[in-house]
Design a protein around this motif. Structure first.
Motif, PDB file in Angstrom:
ATOM      1  N   LYS A   1      45.550  55.384 -81.336  1.00 14.75           N
ATOM      2  CA  LYS A   1      45.193  54.334 -80.375  1.00 14.75           C
ATOM      3  C   LYS A   1      43.844  53.723 -80.754  1.00 14.75           C
ATOM      4  O   LYS A   1      43.683  52.495 -80.742  1.00 14.75           O
ATOM      5  CB  LYS A   1      45.135  54.898 -78.949  1.00 14.75           C
ATOM      6  N   ALA A   2      42.885  54.573 -81.090  1.00 17.86           N
ATOM      7  CA  ALA A   2      41.555  54.070 -81.468  1.00 17.86           C
ATOM      8  C   ALA A   2      41.671  53.155 -82.687  1.00 17.86           C
ATOM      9  O   ALA A   2      41.093  52.064 -82.717  1.00 17.86           O
ATOM     10  CB  ALA A   2      40.615  55.235 -81.744  1.00 17.86           C
ATOM     11  N   LYS A   3      42.451  53.576 -83.679  1.00 18.27           N
ATOM     12  CA  LYS A   3      42.600  52.771 -84.895  1.00 18.27           C
ATOM     13  C   LYS A   3      43.266  51.426 -84.600  1.00 18.27           C
ATOM     14  O   LYS A   3      42.871  50.396 -85.153  1.00 18.27           O
ATOM     15  CB  LYS A   3      43.424  53.532 -85.933  1.00 18.27           C
ATOM     16  N   ALA A   4      44.288  51.448 -83.748  1.00 19.95           N
ATOM     17  CA  ALA A   4      44.989  50.200 -83.413  1.00 19.95           C
ATOM     18  C   ALA A   4      44.044  49.242 -82.687  1.00 19.95           C
ATOM     19  O   ALA A   4      44.055  48.027 -82.929  1.00 19.95           O
ATOM     20  CB  ALA A   4      46.214  50.502 -82.549  1.00 19.95           C
ATOM     21  N   LEU A   5      43.207  49.765 -81.820  1.00 16.90           N
ATOM     22  CA  LEU A   5      42.249  48.916 -81.087  1.00 16.90           C
ATOM     23  C   LEU A   5      41.229  48.313 -82.047  1.00 16.90           C
ATOM     24  O   LEU A   5      40.955  47.111 -82.017  1.00 16.90           O
ATOM     25  CB  LEU A   5      41.534  49.732 -80.002  1.00 16.90           C
ATOM     26  N   ILE A   6      40.693  49.158 -82.911  1.00 17.46           N
ATOM     27  CA  ILE A   6      39.681  48.714 -83.872  1.00 17.46           C
ATOM     28  C   ILE A   6      40.249  47.617 -84.776  1.00 17.46           C
ATOM     29  O   ILE A   6      39.571  46.632 -85.075  1.00 17.46           O
ATOM     30  CB  ILE A   6      39.200  49.921 -84.713  1.00 17.46           C
ATOM     31  N   ALA A   7      41.508  47.785 -85.185  1.00 19.31           N
ATOM     32  CA  ALA A   7      42.133  46.798 -86.072  1.00 19.31           C
ATOM     33  C   ALA A   7      42.205  45.427 -85.406  1.00 19.31           C
ATOM     34  O   ALA A   7      42.276  44.406 -86.078  1.00 19.31           O
ATOM     35  CB  ALA A   7      43.525  47.278 -86.469  1.00 19.31           C
ATOM     36  N   ALA A   8      42.163  45.407 -84.076  1.00 19.99           N
ATOM     37  CA  ALA A   8      42.214  44.134 -83.342  1.00 19.99           C
ATOM     38  C   ALA A   8      40.826  43.747 -82.829  1.00 19.99           C
ATOM     39  O   ALA A   8      40.711  42.908 -81.926  1.00 19.99           O
ATOM     40  CB  ALA A   8      43.200  44.254 -82.184  1.00 19.99           C
ATOM     41  N   ASN A   9      39.803  44.380 -83.374  1.00 16.83           N
ATOM     42  CA  ASN A   9      38.421  44.114 -82.931  1.00 16.83           C
ATOM     43  C   ASN A   9      38.178  44.428 -81.467  1.00 16.83           C
ATOM     44  O   ASN A   9      37.328  43.813 -80.831  1.00 16.83           O
ATOM     45  CB  ASN A   9      38.018  42.656 -83.195  1.00 16.83           C
ATOM     46  N   MET A  10      38.946  45.353 -80.930  1.00 13.38           N
ATOM     47  CA  MET A  10      38.644  45.837 -79.576  1.00 13.38           C
ATOM     48  C   MET A  10      37.867  47.144 -79.697  1.00 13.38           C
ATOM     49  O   MET A  10      37.882  47.789 -80.741  1.00 13.38           O
ATOM     50  CB  MET A  10      39.936  46.048 -78.781  1.00 13.38           C
ATOM     51  N   LYS A  11      37.188  47.507 -78.604  1.00  9.48           N
ATOM     52  CA  LYS A  11      36.330  48.689 -78.673  1.00  9.48           C
ATOM     53  C   LYS A  11      36.915  49.830 -77.849  1.00  9.48           C
ATOM     54  O   LYS A  11      37.009  49.737 -76.625  1.00  9.48           O
ATOM     55  CB  LYS A  11      34.938  48.348 -78.128  1.00  9.48           C
ATOM     56  N   PRO A  12      37.290  50.922 -78.516  1.00 13.14           N
ATOM     57  CA  PRO A  12      37.776  52.080 -77.759  1.00 13.14           C
ATOM     58  C   PRO A  12      36.639  52.818 -77.061  1.00 13.14           C
ATOM     59  O   PRO A  12      35.532  52.929 -77.598  1.00 13.14           O
ATOM     60  CB  PRO A  12      38.409  52.976 -78.827  1.00 13.14           C
ATOM     61  N   ILE A  13      36.923  53.289 -75.860  1.00 12.47           N
ATOM     62  CA  ILE A  13      36.018  54.222 -75.171  1.00 12.47           C
ATOM     63  C   ILE A  13      36.729  55.566 -75.269  1.00 12.47           C
ATOM     64  O   ILE A  13      37.707  55.823 -74.561  1.00 12.47           O
ATOM     65  CB  ILE A  13      35.800  53.816 -73.693  1.00 12.47           C
ATOM     66  N   ILE A  14      36.293  56.384 -76.205  1.00 12.76           N
ATOM     67  CA  ILE A  14      36.995  57.620 -76.530  1.00 12.76           C
ATOM     68  C   ILE A  14      36.481  58.754 -75.644  1.00 12.76           C
ATOM     69  O   ILE A  14      35.311  59.111 -75.696  1.00 12.76           O
ATOM     70  CB  ILE A  14      36.790  57.964 -78.023  1.00 12.76           C
ATOM     71  N   CYS A  15      37.384  59.284 -74.805  1.00 13.45           N
ATOM     72  CA  CYS A  15      36.968  60.333 -73.861  1.00 13.45           C
ATOM     73  C   CYS A  15      37.194  61.716 -74.448  1.00 13.45           C
ATOM     74  O   CYS A  15      38.251  61.989 -75.039  1.00 13.45           O
ATOM     75  CB  CYS A  15      37.770  60.231 -72.572  1.00 13.45           C
ATOM     76  N   VAL A  16      36.212  62.552 -74.266  1.00 15.46           N
ATOM     77  CA  VAL A  16      36.299  63.948 -74.686  1.00 15.46           C
ATOM     78  C   VAL A  16      35.737  64.807 -73.550  1.00 15.46           C
ATOM     79  O   VAL A  16      34.974  64.311 -72.728  1.00 15.46           O
ATOM     80  CB  VAL A  16      35.504  64.199 -75.997  1.00 15.46           C
ATOM     81  N   GLY A  17      36.116  66.062 -73.532  1.00 12.55           N
ATOM     82  CA  GLY A  17      35.568  66.930 -72.475  1.00 12.55           C
ATOM     83  C   GLY A  17      36.349  68.214 -72.370  1.00 12.55           C
ATOM     84  O   GLY A  17      37.540  68.261 -72.710  1.00 12.55           O
ATOM     85  N   GLU A  18      35.668  69.243 -71.911  1.00 15.99           N
ATOM     86  CA  GLU A  18      36.264  70.572 -71.870  1.00 15.99           C
ATOM     87  C   GLU A  18      36.668  70.966 -70.446  1.00 15.99           C
ATOM     88  O   GLU A  18      36.107  70.482 -69.472  1.00 15.99           O
ATOM     89  CB  GLU A  18      35.294  71.611 -72.442  1.00 15.99           C
ATOM     90  N   SER A  19      37.599  71.882 -70.359  1.00 10.56           N
ATOM     91  CA  SER A  19      38.000  72.447 -69.056  1.00 10.56           C
ATOM     92  C   SER A  19      36.974  73.498 -68.635  1.00 10.56           C
ATOM     93  O   SER A  19      36.135  73.924 -69.439  1.00 10.56           O
ATOM     94  CB  SER A  19      39.376  73.099 -69.187  1.00 10.56           C
ATOM     95  N   LEU A  20      37.108  73.941 -67.402  1.00 12.71           N
ATOM     96  CA  LEU A  20      36.201  74.978 -66.896  1.00 12.71           C
ATOM     97  C   LEU A  20      36.376  76.273 -67.703  1.00 12.71           C
ATOM     98  O   LEU A  20      35.394  76.944 -68.047  1.00 12.71           O
ATOM     99  CB  LEU A  20      36.479  75.219 -65.409  1.00 12.71           C
ATOM    100  N   ALA A  21      37.640  76.578 -68.050  1.00  8.43           N
ATOM    101  CA  ALA A  21      37.902  77.817 -68.797  1.00  8.43           C
ATOM    102  C   ALA A  21      37.186  77.785 -70.151  1.00  8.43           C
ATOM    103  O   ALA A  21      36.604  78.780 -70.577  1.00  8.43           O
ATOM    104  CB  ALA A  21      39.405  77.997 -68.994  1.00  8.43           C
ATOM    105  N   VAL A  22      37.219  76.628 -70.799  1.00  8.76           N
ATOM    106  CA  VAL A  22      36.563  76.506 -72.105  1.00  8.76           C
ATOM    107  C   VAL A  22      35.051  76.627 -71.950  1.00  8.76           C
ATOM    108  O   VAL A  22      34.385  77.306 -72.726  1.00  8.76           O
ATOM    109  CB  VAL A  22      36.964  75.177 -72.801  1.00  8.76           C
TER     110      VAL A  22
END
Ligand code: PGA
Length: 256
Positions: free
Chosen positions: A117-138
């Motif tokens: 998804k990030a690559k497809a957005l970039i190819a169209a000059n759109m900017k991905p907001i890439i979300c990352v994050g851990e669970s409580l267990a992690v």
């Protein structure tokens, strides 16, 4: 290096067409145009609200950017229920959230899909907001930095530095989303530092220093200043507090 802060509202599956127009207009009425030179404001409504919300800000000549909450990586075809990058671009979206933890957990979105998804957005000059994050267990297992940095590496796989620069990363600990339980500024900063170091390893220090990393998870007008005062937190991705014009605009003001 000074990075322009971002306040992005993730409306999730809230606001029908009429409600979306009312909220966009209320936000627009409370904004001063010159604030937008100092902070990038993005709203991410549901797909069917994108066009009417864009129209409100365009009519007011208010430079608020439009973001989607998801996208499919293919250009077109037999993908029932999906929306393409081209369709988003066509209604004036400049940004798109990818890999939100709700999509990863509830819809089974994988690191590989986030990357496509990030690559497809970039190819169209759109900017991905890439979300990352851990669970409580992690987090409780104290493997959160390793876990989140692996998500960052997977999301950026095969994306060259010139294009990575325009991407935004949002660190959203799952245990803080919609729970009222915010990460402490120290916890959030420590992870944003680790993310920036990972980006420096993938690219170089200059690229990493220029990229914007947001915090998300119960950010509100009461805690925004402490969080954005951290040197590596460049703004927020906000759910609940973005659904009311007053609280959303207070978050913007805190970044001026
Ligand atoms: P929240 O959501 O601000 O309601 O915790 C943040 C997000 O999921 O992007």
């Amino acid at each position: 290096m000074t990075r322009k802060p971002i306040i992005a509202g993730n409306w999730k599956m809230n606001k029908n067409y009429g409600e979306a127009v009312v909220l966009a207009q209320a936000i627009s009425n409370r904004l001063e145009k010159d604030w937008l030179d100092r902070v990038d404001v993005i709203v991410c409504p549901p797909f069917i609200d994108l066009k009417p919300v864009k129209t409100v800000f365009e009519f007011d000549r208010m430079n608020v950017e439009l973001g989607a909450q998801n996208v499919h990586w293919e250009e077109a075809g037999a993908f029932t229920g999906e929306i393409s990058v081209g369709m988003l671009k066509n209604v004036g979206c400049a940004f798109c959230i990818v890999g939100h933890s709700e999509r990863r957990t509830l819809m089974g979105e994988t690191n590989e899909e986030v990357n496509k998804k990030a690559k497809a957005l970039i190819a169209a000059n759109m900017k991905p907001i890439i979300c990352v994050g851990e669970s409580l267990a992690v987090r409780e297992a104290e493997t959160h930095e390793e876990f989140v940095c692996a998500q960052v590496k997977a999301a950026f796989a095969g994306i060259p530095a010139a294009q990575a620069k325009s991407c935004v990363v949002a660190y959203e600990p799952i245990w803080a989303i919609g729970t009222g339980r915010t990460a402490t500024p120290e916890q959030a900063e420590a992870m944003c530092v680790a993310i920036r170091q990972t980006l420096a390893e993938l690219y170089d220090a200059t690229v990493a220093e220029g990229m914007r990393i947001l915090y998300g998870g119960s950010m509100n007008p009461g805690n925004v200043e402490m969080l954005t005062a951290q040197p590596n937190i460049d703004g927020g991705l906000i759910g609940g507090a973005s659904l009311e014009a007053d609280s959303f605009v207070d978050l913007i003001k805190a970044c001026l």
